[in-house]
Structure formats: structure tokens, C-alpha cells
Motif scaffolding. Structure first.
Motif, PDB file in Angstrom:
ATOM      1  N   ASP A 306      -8.723 -33.320  -6.408  1.00 20.12           N
ATOM      2  CA  ASP A 306      -8.889 -33.092  -7.841  1.00 20.12           C
ATOM      3  C   ASP A 306      -8.001 -34.058  -8.631  1.00 20.12           C
ATOM      4  OD1 ASP A 306      -6.292 -32.121  -7.750  1.00 20.12           O
ATOM      5  OD2 ASP A 306      -6.888 -30.005  -7.739  1.00 20.12           O
ATOM      6  N   ASP A 312      -9.767 -30.646  -3.034  1.00 23.83           N
ATOM      7  CA  ASP A 312     -10.623 -29.778  -3.844  1.00 23.83           C
ATOM      8  C   ASP A 312     -11.219 -28.717  -2.909  1.00 23.83           C
ATOM      9  OD1 ASP A 312     -12.761 -28.614  -5.128  1.00 23.83           O
ATOM     10  OD2 ASP A 312     -13.422 -30.471  -6.107  1.00 23.83           O
ATOM     11  N   THR A 313     -10.727 -27.496  -3.014  1.00 26.88           N
ATOM     12  CA  THR A 313     -11.115 -26.489  -2.018  1.00 26.88           C
ATOM     13  C   THR A 313     -12.536 -25.965  -2.255  1.00 26.88           C
ATOM     14  OG1 THR A 313      -9.812 -24.904  -3.296  1.00 26.88           O
ATOM     15  CG2 THR A 313      -8.807 -25.764  -1.293  1.00 26.88           C
ATOM     16  N   ASN A 314     -13.082 -26.172  -3.475  1.00 30.25           N
ATOM     17  CA  ASN A 314     -14.507 -25.830  -3.670  1.00 30.25           C
ATOM     18  C   ASN A 314     -15.358 -26.845  -2.906  1.00 30.25           C
ATOM     19  OD1 ASN A 314     -14.098 -23.626  -5.340  1.00 30.25           O
ATOM     20  ND2 ASN A 314     -13.802 -24.964  -7.120  1.00 30.25           N
ATOM     21  N   ALA A 315     -14.951 -28.105  -3.007  1.00 34.78           N
ATOM     22  CA  ALA A 315     -15.685 -29.151  -2.273  1.00 34.78           C
ATOM     23  C   ALA A 315     -15.556 -28.916  -0.768  1.00 34.78           C
ATOM     24  CB  ALA A 315     -15.142 -30.529  -2.654  1.00 34.78           C
ATOM     25  N   TRP A 317     -15.298 -25.991   0.748  1.00 35.03           N
ATOM     26  CA  TRP A 317     -16.222 -24.911   1.125  1.00 35.03           C
ATOM     27  C   TRP A 317     -17.667 -25.455   1.193  1.00 35.03           C
ATOM     28  CZ3 TRP A 317     -17.116 -20.677   3.528  1.00 35.03           C
ATOM     29  CH2 TRP A 317     -18.300 -19.952   3.293  1.00 35.03           C
ATOM     30  N   ASP A 318     -18.048 -26.236   0.168  1.00 38.89           N
ATOM     31  CA  ASP A 318     -19.418 -26.781   0.152  1.00 38.89           C
ATOM     32  C   ASP A 318     -19.667 -27.621   1.399  1.00 38.89           C
ATOM     33  OD1 ASP A 318     -19.742 -25.564  -2.247  1.00 38.89           O
ATOM     34  OD2 ASP A 318     -19.490 -27.382  -3.464  1.00 38.89           O
ATOM     35  N   GLN A 319     -18.657 -28.389   1.778  1.00 40.39           N
ATOM     36  CA  GLN A 319     -18.806 -29.265   2.948  1.00 40.39           C
ATOM     37  C   GLN A 319     -18.938 -28.430   4.224  1.00 40.39           C
ATOM     38  OE1 GLN A 319     -19.896 -32.033   4.557  1.00 40.39           O
ATOM     39  NE2 GLN A 319     -18.764 -33.154   2.959  1.00 40.39           N
ATOM     40  N   GLU A 350      -5.379 -21.790  -0.168  1.00 40.30           N
ATOM     41  CA  GLU A 350      -6.819 -21.749  -0.471  1.00 40.30           C
ATOM     42  C   GLU A 350      -7.630 -22.350   0.677  1.00 40.30           C
ATOM     43  OE1 GLU A 350      -7.639 -23.489  -4.293  1.00 40.30           O
ATOM     44  OE2 GLU A 350      -6.186 -22.177  -5.292  1.00 40.30           O
ATOM     45  N   VAL A 354     -10.597 -20.544   2.740  1.00 39.61           N
ATOM     46  CA  VAL A 354     -11.925 -21.120   3.025  1.00 39.61           C
ATOM     47  C   VAL A 354     -12.253 -20.913   4.505  1.00 39.61           C
ATOM     48  CG1 VAL A 354     -13.180 -23.319   3.295  1.00 39.61           C
ATOM     49  CG2 VAL A 354     -11.972 -22.814   1.151  1.00 39.61           C
ATOM     50  N   ARG A 357     -13.146 -17.307   5.207  1.00 38.36           N
ATOM     51  CA  ARG A 357     -14.504 -17.006   4.715  1.00 38.36           C
ATOM     52  C   ARG A 357     -15.558 -17.610   5.661  1.00 38.36           C
ATOM     53  NH1 ARG A 357     -17.072 -18.930  -1.049  1.00 38.36           N
ATOM     54  NH2 ARG A 357     -19.095 -17.961  -0.684  1.00 38.36           N
TER      55      ARG A 357
END
Ligand code: PLP
Length: 659
Positions: A306, A312-315, A317-319, A350, A354, A357
Motif C-alpha cells: 500500500d 496489502d492484505t486484501n490483495a 487474500w485475493d491472490q 492481518e 488471511v 481464513r
């Protein structure tokens, strides 16, 4: 520019630690020369007594009369003369002890580390095995246990040791992670061969028969569960038979070429090659390591960062979801605690969330490593003298600035749950090279890389001897016991909490904040300083702009020219202040660099991407100087630095230098 703001008022406690800080280092003007000299002479004399008292009945090999021979005198003259030459050469080195050095992560070393190294070097122990280092192998394990405790590991179930540096420590982390990754697969092959039935725990906490698992499931077993499976297999029959069967099915013996062929034969459904997820700010050594381990650099998946240069922990997860859909196994995820360029601290808590999850929802797991080679010692600020964790607010009171944030403390506290962590004493530990450290949460996993040389084997049955025979579990062989002693003595003088390293690191971070603030408020018109965000630890990054610069190329050339005037890259250069520079390149900095480019305004992110390896030149100052916030610095190395930067800007623009 006017005098920099005075430092924040200090608590009586931090005043005491500041007094101690003045005794910890030789000092920029060698103010503590008498102390260092006394300790070095003490160490030398003590060593001399040791030699003299070792079998005093032995005769003298070198006699006084020998010292008067021409050959002897000539040898002494040569030694003295050549040493003078070396001493003269060394003065062309990097003055990393000075407040004027604001460049790389090079620093002054603690007196404790210098004396510890010197004293031990005279004994020259080799920490490959206790046989060659009865004292310092123990010190090495003690030091590793101290570092383990600092990051929150349980020293009785974790394991660690020193390495020659961060690259080797990181190598070991992925080496072990790779072997754990394939362990359930090897165990399944061995169990088939031995005709034993075993159960294994899956990432969603259910139990299943080992032989029922698909290839994909076998490559997604959590570390502790894979090691439990290994134990069960081990207990299922005679050790010699189990060892043979496991060896026959292990990647370490078979090698990637045959292993891939065998998997295709055994499972008929080869998966895509497994990948390693890496924060895109990760040190370049990761590429070397992934190549060296035969994983292949094609298998690196870079996770974007970021605008604060944190993963970027959202990225992430998406990956992970995208890879799971394509059935691509993930061997490991490499996060960073203190990036090389910016000292950014990834939000490790975070990242671990991930993974949890992914285990629950996707049946996917992977080894989580924290490359804390640079920032690991900063974990010392989270401990008070009573061995309890401090809150962000408590640390802020003693740091005297609004550092750290709650998120930072959460990220650093999460090191306790990472599968492996690497921390370099020769970076923020202020000890001489070479000293890296590798820490492994599950000590059992070290057996997966063990090799037994017959000439160094420990005495059978002695568990402690196994531990002290480091060469069995580590990648390197011979290594300096002096490095272990240096770290050990430094930790004795500067405990790994608020009284010692914690205080030292708070001072450097406060210094970095002052520098950031001074650059933000400096009036350097017509120049404009574009700052990167306030650092997570102590590396300040900035770009200097001028209204006459209209393209990225011009901006880069200008900043490169400032760097040339403030660096020691040109042989013989003696700049007033020394800085370093880096280049933010695509694709590693995609997204992260956007706000900075917008603030500069000479190009869009798309244009920057087209610049390829030219990237964006960024000036960089690592603040290792522990005295930057001292109350009476003479000269003030913040005001002095800003003024020197202005002169370098003028010189780079071809203007006469302002006095
Ligand atoms: C984050 C990080 N990891 C690894 C390394 C490699 O360490 P070494 O140079 O000690 O091998 C560095 C070096 O700067 C680093 O900053």
C-alpha cells in the motif's frame, strides 16, 4: 533554515537510559576512547595470562634472543609498516559512526559488541560444533533464545542460531519451509511402502486417513500437523526401516527433477508448480534464495504494497483465492518487518488472519515467514523491564513522539505466531559483521534439514550435545564464535527491552521523526521536498523537486545528481553529509507510488510504469545515529543536514552555492 525544534521533554527514566546510552558507544568523536582502550587491553592481557598458564611446564618456543635476529626484526618491520598502510587505507572507509552519515543501514557498534568480538577472536572458536567452541556454541544458543523470547516465541519449543547474515538466515527459513511443505507427501509415500495406516489433521481441523488425501491436500497440511504425522510414522515401525522409506520419498534426496516425474506417476494429476508469495518490497536476496532452492523465480508471486509500503492484505487474500481456484499450492508467504528501502512493517497480524481464513474456507495453508532482518530488534520496545508487553501509549511516552501506533504494536507482537523469523544483530543490533539470526517456531522442523558428518557427530545419547552441534542443522559450516560472543555481551549490557535496545531504537526512531519533520517544514524555495510517509521505523525517504523540472527523466537526473554530491560513491569524495538512494520500479511499487507521483506532478503512474528499470529515484536516509535527539548535539545534525541538502541542490542545478 532555523534551529530544529528542541526534543520533547524526557521522563526521568529515559534520562537515566540516555546517560547509559552515552557509555554504550565509542562516540562520534571517540569520546569513550579511554574506556574502549581499557577493555581491549584487559581482554588482551587476560588472554596472554591464559596462554602463559596453559601447561606452564612447556618451554618457550620464541625466545628473547630470537627477537634480536635480523629475520625477526625484518618480519616485525614489515608487519608494522604494512599495518600503517592498512590503517591509512581504512580511513577512506564509511564514517558510519558520525551523525553526518545518513545513508544505509550501517552503524556504530556497541562497545560491548566490539570488546566481546575482540576478546573472543583471540581464542578463535568455530561454532560449527561444540568440539571446536565449548563456550561460544552455548553463548550462540543463549543469544538465539533471547531473540526468540523478544519476538514472543517459547524458547523451549522454538530453535534458533546465528548466521553470517540475513541472506543465509532467510535461505534457511525457506529451506525448512520447503521441506515441511513436502513432508506429508513424503510421509504418504513412506506409509504406502511400509503399509501403515495413519491419520492426519487437515487445515479445517478435521482428521482424515493419510492414504485418502489428494496431492493438493497433502501439500496443504499445517506445520505442526505435518510434524505430528512424521512422529506417528516414526513410531510405526523400526527406525531404520522408516528412515529408509522416508528418505526414498523425500525431495531432499530425490531432487526436483525426479520428484516431479514421480508425482505425475503416483498421482496422475500433476498440480501446477507451487509458488512463494513475497511482499513486493522484499529484499532482493529472496530471488537468489528461490533460485538456489530450485523453486525457480517464475514461482515468485509478488503481493502489492500500500502507500505506506506495507503488504496489502486484501490483495494477499485475493491472490490466495485466485491460486486456490487454479489449484496452485502455496509453499510460503514472506512478509517484512522493516523493509530495506523504507523500514515499513507489514501488518503481520492481518497476514496471519488471511492464512487462518484460507485454512477454514479454502483448505489452503502455507508457511508464514517474517523477514525482520532489519526491523526485528524494534520488538525490544514492546517489553518493559519486568518482562511484560508495553502498550503503544506507554512506548509513545518514552519515545517522545507519536510512535508507534497500535497497529504497529499488533504487527510486531504477531511475530510470536510466524513460523519463522530472521533478525540481523549486525543491523539494528549494532554489532559487527557477521551476525544474522534464524528463528524457527517449531524446533522439531530443524530435523528436516539435518545432515550427520561422521567426524563431527555428538556423543550418542547426549541431548545437549545434539543441540550444541550446530553444524548438523545449519546451512553454513565453520563460523565465528566471536560473533556469538559479541551479540551475547551486547545483550548483557543492553537488555532486549525498554532499558536497553528498546531505548536505543526509540532514540533512533525519534531522530528519524525529527528529520522527517525538519524536511517537511524546511523552506528550501525554489526547491520542494516531497516526502514519503513517516517511516514505520527509521528510514526517511524523499524526492527533491524544482519548478524547472517537467519530466520524470529530468526529476530523476536532478535527484541522482544530488545523490552524487552527497554520497561516497565517487572514490575520494568527502561529502558534508552522506545519503543513499533507491529506485522505485514497476511492478514492485505499482499502486504504492501513486500518491507520491501525484504530489510531484511531473508524470502519471502509467508514464512512470513505462520508465521500466529507470523508475523513480528516491533519496533515502537511514537514521542509525542514537544521539540525534540528544539535548545538546554539536553541531545539530538535522539543521546541518538540511542546509547541506540545499547546497547540494544548488550544485546539482549548477547554481553558485549559498553560504
Ligand atoms: C529486509 C532485509 N532482508 C534481508 C537482507 C539481507 O541481509 P544480509 O545483507 O545480511 O545478507 C537485508 C539487507 O539489507 C534486508 O534489509
Amino acid at each position: 533554515m532555523t534551529e530544529a525544534d528542541p526534543p520533547a521533554p524526557e521522563s526521568p527514566n529515559s534520562r537515566e537510559s540516555d546517560d547509559a546510552l552515552r557509555a554504550w558507544f565509542l562516540g562520534p568523536r571517540a569520546e569513550n576512547a579511554d574506556l574502549l582502550e581499557r577493555l581491549i587491553v584487559e581482554a588482551l592481557r587476560d588472554h596472554v595470562f591464559w596462554r602463559r598458564n596453559h601447561h606452564p611446564e612447556d618451554g618457550f618456543t620464541i625466545r628473547e634472543t630470537d627477537k634480536r635476529t635480523p629475520g625477526y626484526e625484518e618480519a616485525v618491520s614489515t608487519l608494522t609498516q604494512e599495518l600503517m598502510g592498512l590503517l591509512a587505507e581504512l580511513k577512506r572507509g564509511v564514517p558510519s559512526f558520525s551523525g553526518r552519515y545518513k545513508a544505509h543501514m550501517l552503524s556504530e557498534q556497541t562497545i560491548a559488541a566490539q570488546v566481546g568480538y575482540f576478546a573472543t577472536m583471540l581464542y578463535n572458536p568455530n561454532n560449527v560444533s561444540i568440539e571446536a567452541s565449548p563456550v561460544t556454541s552455548r553463548l550462540e544458543l543463549e543469544v538465539a533464545a533471547q531473540l526468540a523470547r523478544m519476538i514472543g516465541y517459547d524458547p523451549t519449543t522454538s530453535w534458533g542460531h546465528l548466521t553470517s547474515g540475513g541472506t543465509v538466515a532467510n535461505f534457511e527459513a525457506l529451506w525448512i519451509a520447503r521441506n515441511v511443505f513436502y513432508l506429508a507427501l513424503s510421509a504418504a509415500g513412506a506409509a504406502r511402502e511400509l503399509q501403515v495406516e495413519l491419520q492426519v489433521t487437515l487445515p479445517n481441523d478435521t482428521r482424515a486417513p493419510l492414504e485418502s488425501l489428494s496431492l493438493q491436500q497433502l501439500l496443504n497440511i499445517r506445520t505442526a500437523d505435518a510434524l505430528d504425522l512424521w512422529r506417528d510414522l516414526w513410531n510405526s515401525g523400526p527406525h531404520a526401516r522408516v528412515t529408509r522409506a522416508l528418505t526414498d520419498h523425500s525431495l531432499s534426496t530425490v531432487g526436483y527433477q525426479d520428484y516431479g516425474r514421480r508425482l505425475a506417476l503416483d498421482y496422475g494429476d500433476p498440480l501446477p508448480a507451487s509458488v512463494v508469495l513475497v511482499a513486493s518490497t522484499a529484499h532482493y536476496s529472496w530471488e537468489k534464495i528461490i533460485r538456489a532452492l530450485g523453486i525457480g523465480s517464475n514461482q515468485i508471486v509478488r503481493i502489492p504494497v500500500d502507500s505506506h509500503f506495507r503488504m496489502d492484505t486484501n490483495a494477499l487474500w485475493d491472490q490466495v483465492v485466485a491460486l486456490a481456484r487454479r489449484r496452485v499450492p502455496i509453499m510460503a508467504c514472506v512478509t517484512v518487518c522493516g523493509t530495506t528501502e523504507e523500514s515499513a512493517v507489514d501488518q503481520l497480524d492481518e497476514v496471519l488472519a488471511v492464512r487462518s481464513r484460507a485454512e477454514r474456507e479454502l483448505g489452503v495453508t502455507f508457511h508464514v515467514h517474517s523477514d525482520a532482518c532489519y526491523g526485528g530488534y524494534a520488538a525490544s520496545v514492546t517489553w518493559n523491564a519486568a518482562g511484560e508487553r508495553r502498550t503503544a501509549a506507554e512506548i509513545q511516552t518514552s519515545s517522545g513522539c507519536d510512535w508507534p501506533s497500535d497497529n504497529w504494536v499488533r504487527a510486531v507482537t504477531a511475530l510470536a505466531a510466524a513460523d519463522s523469523v530472521t533478525i540481523d544483530p549486525h543491523k539494528l543490533g549494532y554489532v559487527p559483521y557477521p551476525a544474522g539470526a534464524f528463528l524457527l517456531r517449531e524446533r522439531r522442523a530443524r530435523e528436516l534439514v539435518a545432515v550427520d558428518p561422521p567426524y563431527l557427530a555428538p556423543t550418542a545419547g547426549l541431548a545437549s550435545a545434539q543441540d550444541l552441534f550446530l553444524g548438523r542443522f545449519i546451512f553454513e559450516g565453520s563460523k565465528p564464535g566471536a560473533a556469538a560472543a559479541a551479540v551475547w555481551l551486547s545483550h548483557k549490557v543492553l537488555p532486549l527491552d525498554e532499558r536497553g535496545y528498546g531505548h536505543l531504537i526509540e532514540r533512533t526512531v525519534a531522530g528519524a521523526h525529527r528529520l522527517h519533520d525538519a524536511l517537511r517544514t524546511a523552506d528550501l524555495a525554489p526547491y520542494r521536498i516531497v516526502l514519503l510517509p513517516v517511516p514505520d521505523i527509521n528510514i526517511v525517504c524523499y524526492i527533491v523537486h524544482h519548478p524547472a523540472l517537467h519530466t520524470l527523466e529530468e526529476l530523476n537526473a536532478f535527484n541522482e545528481s544530488i545523490y552524487e554530491r552527497m554520497s561516497m560513491e565517487t572514490p575520494g569524495a568527502t561529502p558534508e553529509y552522506i545519503i543513499s538512494r533507491t529506485r522505485f520500479q514497476t511492478p514492485m511499487y505499482d499502486g504504492a507510488v501513486g500518491p507520491t507521483l501525484r504530489e510531484i506532478g511531473v508524470c502519471t503512474e502509467e508514464e512512470w510504469k513505462r520508465s521500466g528499470t529507470d523508475g523513480l529515484v528516491v533519496l533515502r536516509s537511514t537514521v542509525m545515529d542514537p544521539h540525534l535527539t540528544a539535548s545538546a548535539p554539536a553541531p545539530d545534525h538535522i539543521t546541518g543536514f538540511v542546509n547541506a541538502l540545499r547546497r547540494a541542490c544548488d550544485a546539482a542545478r549548477g547554481q553558485p552555492a549559498a553560504s
